[in-house]
Design a protein around this motif. Structure first.
Motif, PDB file in Angstrom:
ATOM      1  N   ILE A  97       1.129  -1.709  -0.105  1.00  0.00           N
ATOM      2  CA  ILE A  97       0.123   0.537   0.328  1.00  0.00           C
ATOM      3  C   ILE A  97       0.768   1.289  -0.098  1.00  0.00           C
ATOM      4  CG2 ILE A  97      -1.975  -1.090   1.346  1.00  0.00           C
ATOM      5  CD1 ILE A  97      -1.473   0.138   4.459  1.00  0.00           C
ATOM      6  N   GLY A  98       2.051   0.971  -0.217  1.00  0.00           N
ATOM      7  CA  GLY A  98       3.408   1.906  -0.814  1.00  0.00           C
ATOM      8  C   GLY A  98       4.076   2.833   0.669  1.00  0.00           C
ATOM      9  N   PHE A  99       4.314   1.825   1.632  1.00  0.00           N
ATOM     10  CA  PHE A  99       5.223   1.806   2.287  1.00  0.00           C
ATOM     11  C   PHE A  99       6.675   2.073   1.527  1.00  0.00           C
ATOM     12  CE2 PHE A  99       6.692   3.227   6.609  1.00  0.00           C
ATOM     13  CZ  PHE A  99       7.696   1.915   6.698  1.00  0.00           C
ATOM     14  N   GLN A 100       7.520   2.108   2.217  1.00  0.00           N
ATOM     15  CA  GLN A 100       8.944   2.100   1.761  1.00  0.00           C
ATOM     16  C   GLN A 100       9.780   2.754   2.835  1.00  0.00           C
ATOM     17  OE1 GLN A 100      10.221   3.418  -2.060  1.00  0.00           O
ATOM     18  NE2 GLN A 100       8.392   2.323  -2.842  1.00  0.00           N
ATOM     19  N   VAL A 101      11.144   2.283   3.138  1.00  0.00           N
ATOM     20  CA  VAL A 101      11.825   2.735   4.237  1.00  0.00           C
ATOM     21  C   VAL A 101      13.159   3.181   4.018  1.00  0.00           C
ATOM     22  CG1 VAL A 101      13.316   2.075   5.875  1.00  0.00           C
ATOM     23  CG2 VAL A 101      11.594   0.242   5.802  1.00  0.00           C
ATOM     24  N   ALA A 102      13.335   4.259   3.847  1.00  0.00           N
ATOM     25  CA  ALA A 102      13.606   4.905   2.841  1.00  0.00           C
ATOM     26  C   ALA A 102      15.188   5.294   3.852  1.00  0.00           C
ATOM     27  CB  ALA A 102      12.855   7.138   2.267  1.00  0.00           C
ATOM     28  N   LEU A 103      16.329   5.216   2.941  1.00  0.00           N
ATOM     29  CA  LEU A 103      17.134   5.606   3.914  1.00  0.00           C
ATOM     30  C   LEU A 103      18.597   6.856   3.088  1.00  0.00           C
ATOM     31  CD1 LEU A 103      18.399   1.472   4.754  1.00  0.00           C
ATOM     32  CD2 LEU A 103      17.056   3.293   5.915  1.00  0.00           C
ATOM     33  N   ALA A 104      18.066   7.437   2.772  1.00  0.00           N
ATOM     34  CA  ALA A 104      17.996   8.207   0.696  1.00  0.00           C
ATOM     35  C   ALA A 104      19.029   9.581   2.098  1.00  0.00           C
ATOM     36  CB  ALA A 104      17.956   8.450   0.111  1.00  0.00           C
ATOM     37  N   GLN A 105      17.895   9.976   3.305  1.00  0.00           N
ATOM     38  CA  GLN A 105      18.458  11.105   3.291  1.00  0.00           C
ATOM     39  C   GLN A 105      19.678  10.812   4.831  1.00  0.00           C
ATOM     40  OE1 GLN A 105      15.267  12.975   5.567  1.00  0.00           O
ATOM     41  NE2 GLN A 105      14.243  13.986   2.778  1.00  0.00           N
ATOM     42  N   GLU A 106      19.979   9.974   4.578  1.00  0.00           N
ATOM     43  CA  GLU A 106      20.587   8.876   5.799  1.00  0.00           C
ATOM     44  C   GLU A 106      22.415   9.256   5.253  1.00  0.00           C
ATOM     45  OE1 GLU A 106      19.958   6.486   8.168  1.00  0.00           O
ATOM     46  OE2 GLU A 106      17.678   6.898   8.609  1.00  0.00           O
ATOM     47  N   LEU A 107      22.362   8.844   3.951  1.00  0.00           N
ATOM     48  CA  LEU A 107      23.489   8.262   2.996  1.00  0.00           C
ATOM     49  C   LEU A 107      24.366   9.223   2.393  1.00  0.00           C
ATOM     50  CD1 LEU A 107      22.339   4.949   2.080  1.00  0.00           C
ATOM     51  CD2 LEU A 107      24.470   5.375   4.402  1.00  0.00           C
ATOM     52  N   PRO A 108      25.609   9.689   2.210  1.00  0.00           N
ATOM     53  CA  PRO A 108      25.968  10.753   1.411  1.00  0.00           C
ATOM     54  C   PRO A 108      26.464  10.219   0.256  1.00  0.00           C
ATOM     55  CG  PRO A 108      27.347   9.961   2.979  1.00  0.00           C
ATOM     56  CD  PRO A 108      25.846   8.895   3.382  1.00  0.00           C
ATOM     57  N   ARG A 109      26.560  10.588  -1.113  1.00  0.00           N
ATOM     58  CA  ARG A 109      26.811  10.532  -2.479  1.00  0.00           C
ATOM     59  C   ARG A 109      28.523   9.756  -2.204  1.00  0.00           C
ATOM     60  NH1 ARG A 109      22.468  10.262  -4.189  1.00  0.00           N
ATOM     61  NH2 ARG A 109      23.659   9.973  -5.937  1.00  0.00           N
ATOM     62  N   SER A 110      28.148   8.734  -3.047  1.00  0.00           N
ATOM     63  CA  SER A 110      29.488   7.810  -2.552  1.00  0.00           C
ATOM     64  C   SER A 110      30.544   8.827  -3.605  1.00  0.00           C
ATOM     65  CB  SER A 110      29.269   6.606  -3.821  1.00  0.00           C
ATOM     66  OG  SER A 110      28.098   5.825  -3.681  1.00  0.00           O
ATOM     67  N   SER A 111      32.260   8.228  -2.954  1.00  0.00           N
ATOM     68  CA  SER A 111      32.957   9.279  -3.203  1.00  0.00           C
ATOM     69  C   SER A 111      33.737   9.240  -4.379  1.00  0.00           C
ATOM     70  CB  SER A 111      33.895   8.807  -2.258  1.00  0.00           C
ATOM     71  OG  SER A 111      34.491   7.482  -2.612  1.00  0.00           O
ATOM     72  N   GLU A 112      34.435   8.848  -5.201  1.00  0.00           N
ATOM     73  CA  GLU A 112      34.692   8.971  -6.189  1.00  0.00           C
ATOM     74  C   GLU A 112      35.932   8.834  -6.234  1.00  0.00           C
ATOM     75  OE1 GLU A 112      35.061   9.411 -10.497  1.00  0.00           O
ATOM     76  OE2 GLU A 112      33.416  10.560  -9.009  1.00  0.00           O
ATOM     77  N   SER A 113      36.112   7.723  -5.572  1.00  0.00           N
ATOM     78  CA  SER A 113      37.476   6.797  -5.707  1.00  0.00           C
ATOM     79  C   SER A 113      37.130   5.378  -5.019  1.00  0.00           C
ATOM     80  CB  SER A 113      38.424   7.204  -4.549  1.00  0.00           C
ATOM     81  OG  SER A 113      37.684   7.270  -3.017  1.00  0.00           O
ATOM     82  N   ALA A 114      35.934   5.218  -4.809  1.00  0.00           N
ATOM     83  CA  ALA A 114      35.244   4.402  -4.608  1.00  0.00           C
ATOM     84  C   ALA A 114      34.281   4.128  -6.329  1.00  0.00           C
ATOM     85  CB  ALA A 114      33.658   4.679  -3.598  1.00  0.00           C
ATOM     86  N   LEU A 115      33.846   5.019  -6.786  1.00  0.00           N
ATOM     87  CA  LEU A 115      33.189   4.771  -7.934  1.00  0.00           C
ATOM     88  C   LEU A 115      34.204   4.615  -8.905  1.00  0.00           C
ATOM     89  CD1 LEU A 115      30.934   7.813  -8.325  1.00  0.00           C
ATOM     90  CD2 LEU A 115      29.710   5.559  -8.218  1.00  0.00           C
ATOM     91  N   ILE A 170      24.333   3.220 -10.307  1.00  0.00           N
ATOM     92  CA  ILE A 170      24.343   2.268  -9.450  1.00  0.00           C
ATOM     93  C   ILE A 170      24.117   3.593  -8.172  1.00  0.00           C
ATOM     94  CG2 ILE A 170      26.127   1.132  -7.894  1.00  0.00           C
ATOM     95  CD1 ILE A 170      26.442  -0.549 -10.849  1.00  0.00           C
ATOM     96  N   ASP A 171      25.150   4.199  -8.072  1.00  0.00           N
ATOM     97  CA  ASP A 171      25.482   5.417  -7.131  1.00  0.00           C
ATOM     98  C   ASP A 171      23.951   5.633  -6.418  1.00  0.00           C
ATOM     99  OD1 ASP A 171      26.193   7.030  -5.011  1.00  0.00           O
ATOM    100  OD2 ASP A 171      26.430   8.615  -6.531  1.00  0.00           O
ATOM    101  N   GLU A 172      23.310   6.014  -7.620  1.00  0.00           N
ATOM    102  CA  GLU A 172      21.633   6.477  -6.849  1.00  0.00           C
ATOM    103  C   GLU A 172      21.097   5.493  -6.590  1.00  0.00           C
ATOM    104  OE1 GLU A 172      19.579   7.180 -10.323  1.00  0.00           O
ATOM    105  OE2 GLU A 172      21.402   8.801 -11.729  1.00  0.00           O
ATOM    106  N   ASN A 173      21.273   4.237  -6.823  1.00  0.00           N
ATOM    107  CA  ASN A 173      20.523   3.495  -5.591  1.00  0.00           C
ATOM    108  C   ASN A 173      21.184   2.661  -4.515  1.00  0.00           C
ATOM    109  OD1 ASN A 173      18.378   3.422  -7.275  1.00  0.00           O
ATOM    110  ND2 ASN A 173      19.504   2.239  -8.630  1.00  0.00           N
ATOM    111  N   TYR A 174      22.749   3.069  -4.460  1.00  0.00           N
ATOM    112  CA  TYR A 174      23.682   2.562  -3.676  1.00  0.00           C
ATOM    113  C   TYR A 174      24.687   3.223  -3.005  1.00  0.00           C
ATOM    114  CZ  TYR A 174      21.671  -1.823  -5.362  1.00  0.00           C
ATOM    115  OH  TYR A 174      21.755  -2.827  -6.146  1.00  0.00           O
ATOM    116  N   PHE A 175      25.184   3.242  -2.008  1.00  0.00           N
ATOM    117  CA  PHE A 175      25.993   4.151  -1.452  1.00  0.00           C
ATOM    118  C   PHE A 175      27.115   3.070  -1.299  1.00  0.00           C
ATOM    119  CE2 PHE A 175      28.758   5.628   2.648  1.00  0.00           C
ATOM    120  CZ  PHE A 175      29.515   6.155   2.263  1.00  0.00           C
ATOM    121  N   ILE A 176      28.370   3.605  -2.694  1.00  0.00           N
ATOM    122  CA  ILE A 176      28.807   2.647  -2.335  1.00  0.00           C
ATOM    123  C   ILE A 176      31.012   2.736  -1.812  1.00  0.00           C
ATOM    124  CG2 ILE A 176      31.000   1.715  -4.322  1.00  0.00           C
ATOM    125  CD1 ILE A 176      28.511   3.042  -5.806  1.00  0.00           C
TER     126      ILE A 176
END
Length: 328
Positions: free
Chosen positions: A15-33, A127-133
Motif C-alpha cells: 500500500i505504498g510504505f517504503q523505508v527510505a534511507l536516502a537522506q541518511e546516506l551521503p553520495r559515494s566518493s569518486e574513488s569508490a566509484l 548505481i550511485d543513485e540506488n546504493y551508497f558505495i
C-alpha cells in the motif's frame, strides 16, 4: 512456505510504505566509484582461469572457468563440476549450453552481462543513485590482494552487496549479497590465475561434443520496438528502469513468451508473460524461491500467467509483479 510475518510485511509494503534511507546516506566518493569502473572493464581486458564456488544456504556448487580475450573479443568456457554436468561456451554474446547426459545443446544470444565475475554493465549507469558505495578494507582472496567495496542500499527495495576487487587488475574475485547481517549468497574464487597464456582449444567444445547425435535447440529472442508490446508496468519501484522488451521461445514452453527486463544498475528483474493454454494445468499463484538471492512471484491476469523473477527482496518482486497490466 512463507511465514505470516512476511505476508503481513508484503501487504504493508503493497500500500505504498517504503523505508527510505536516502537522506541518511551521503553520495559515494569518486574513488569508490572508480573501483567499480575498473571492475566493470576488467573482464574485457584480461585472460583468467580458475575455479569458483557458489554458496547459498546449504547449497554449494563449484565451477571451472576459462576466459580468453583476443582481437575477436571474448571467449569463455564455464563448466559446472557438481551435480548434473553443464558446460557453457561463450563467444562475445553468443552462448551455447551443453548438457552431456541428455546430449542436448541450447544456443542463445546473451541480452545482458550477468555472469560471475562479470556482473556489471559497461559502462555502468545509476548505481550511485540506488546504493551508497564505500571502500571498506583490503583482504587477500586466492593469493590476490583485493579492495573490499560495500554497496549499501538506499532503501528497502534491494539487497546490499560486498565486492572483493583485485587491486592489480580490477577483476572481481568474490561477491556476497546481503540483507542486513545475513549473507544470502556468495561467489568466490578458490583458485585463480590472471593474465596467463590460454590456448584457443581450451575455450572450444571437446571432440565428443561435436558429434551428430546431439540435439540442438536454438532459443530465439526478438527485441520488440517501444510501444509494440501490449504489456506494461505502470509503477516501477524507485531506481528501476526498463532495459529491453523481448519475445522469446523459452525451453519447454509451447508458445512464445513476452519478456520485460528491468535493472537498477546492478540487480536485474525479469517479467515473463505467457498465455495459459487451454487444457494445461492452472498456474499456482504466489511466491516461490530458489537458491540464494533469486525470488519468484506468480500471478494470473486475464488468462495469462505473469512470472516475475529477480535478485531482489520479496516485497520488490511483488511490487513489480502486481504493477503489470495490459493495454487496451
Amino acid at each position: 512456505m512463507i511465514s505470516r510475518s512476511i505476508i503481513s510485511l508484503l501487504c504493508f509494503l503493497a500500500i505504498g510504505f517504503q523505508v527510505a534511507l536516502a537522506q541518511e546516506l551521503p553520495r559515494s566518493s569518486e574513488s569508490a566509484l572508480e573501483w567499480l569502473r575498473k571492475m566493470a572493464d576488467a573482464p574485457r581486458q584480461h585472460n583468467y582461469s580458475g575455479t569458483f564456488i557458489y554458496y547459498a544456504g546449504n547449497h554449494i556448487e563449484s565451477s571451472r572457468i576459462v576466459h580468453k580475450t583476443d582481437d575477436a573479443g571474448e571467449h569463455e568456457r564455464i563448466e559446472v563440476l557438481d551435480g548434473t554436468p553443464r558446460i557453457v561456451f561463450r563467444t562475445n554474446d553468443e552462448l551455447k549450453c551443453y548438457l552431456p547426459e541428455s546430449k542436448r545443446i541450447y544456443t542463445e544470444k546473451r541480452w545482458f552481462r550477468k555472469f560471475f565475475p562479470d556482473i556489471l554493465p559497461q559502462p555502468f549507469g545509476n548505481i550511485d543513485e540506488n546504493y551508497f558505495i564505500k571502500e571498506v578494507r583490503r583482504e587477500r582472496i586466492s593469493d590476490h590482494e583485493c579492495q573490499v567495496i560495500s554497496l549499501i542500499p538506499r532503501d528497502s527495495l534491494r539487497y546490499g552487496h560486498q565486492l572483493w576487487i583485485d587491486v592489480k587488475t580490477g577483476l572481481l574475485l568474490k561477491t556476497a549479497i546481503v540483507r542486513g547481517t545475513e549473507v544470502i549468497e556468495q561467489f568466490a574464487f578458490a583458485q585463480l590465475e590472471i593474465d596467463g597464456e590460454i590456448q584457443s582449444d581450451l575455450v572450444k567444445p571437446d571432440a565428443f561434443m561435436t558429434q551428430d547425435e546431439w540435439k540442438v535447440t536454438n532459443l530465439l529472442t526478438s527485441v520488440i520496438k517501444k510501444g509494440e508490446l501490449k504489456w506494461q508496468i505502470n509503477n516501477l519501484p524507485t531506481g528501476f528502469q526498463k532495459l529491453i522488451e523481448m519475445r522469446r521461445n523459452l525451453t519447454e514452453k509451447p508458445v512464445f513468451v513476452d519478456h520485460i527486463a528491468l535493472s537498477d544498475g546492478l540487480a536485474t528483474v525479469s517479467v515473463f508473460i505467457e498465455p495459459i493454454i487451454e487444457g494445461a494445468p492452472t498456474p499456482k499463484p504466489g511466491f516461490f524461491t530458489s537458491h540464494g538471492a533469486i525470488n519468484i512471484y506468480v500471478r494470473v491476469l486475464n488468462g495469462n500467467k505473469i512470472t516475475t523473477v529477480g535478485e531482489v527482496p520479496l516485497e520488490t518482486i511483488k511490487l513489480i509483479g502486481d504493477s503489470v497490466f495490459k493495454l487496451n
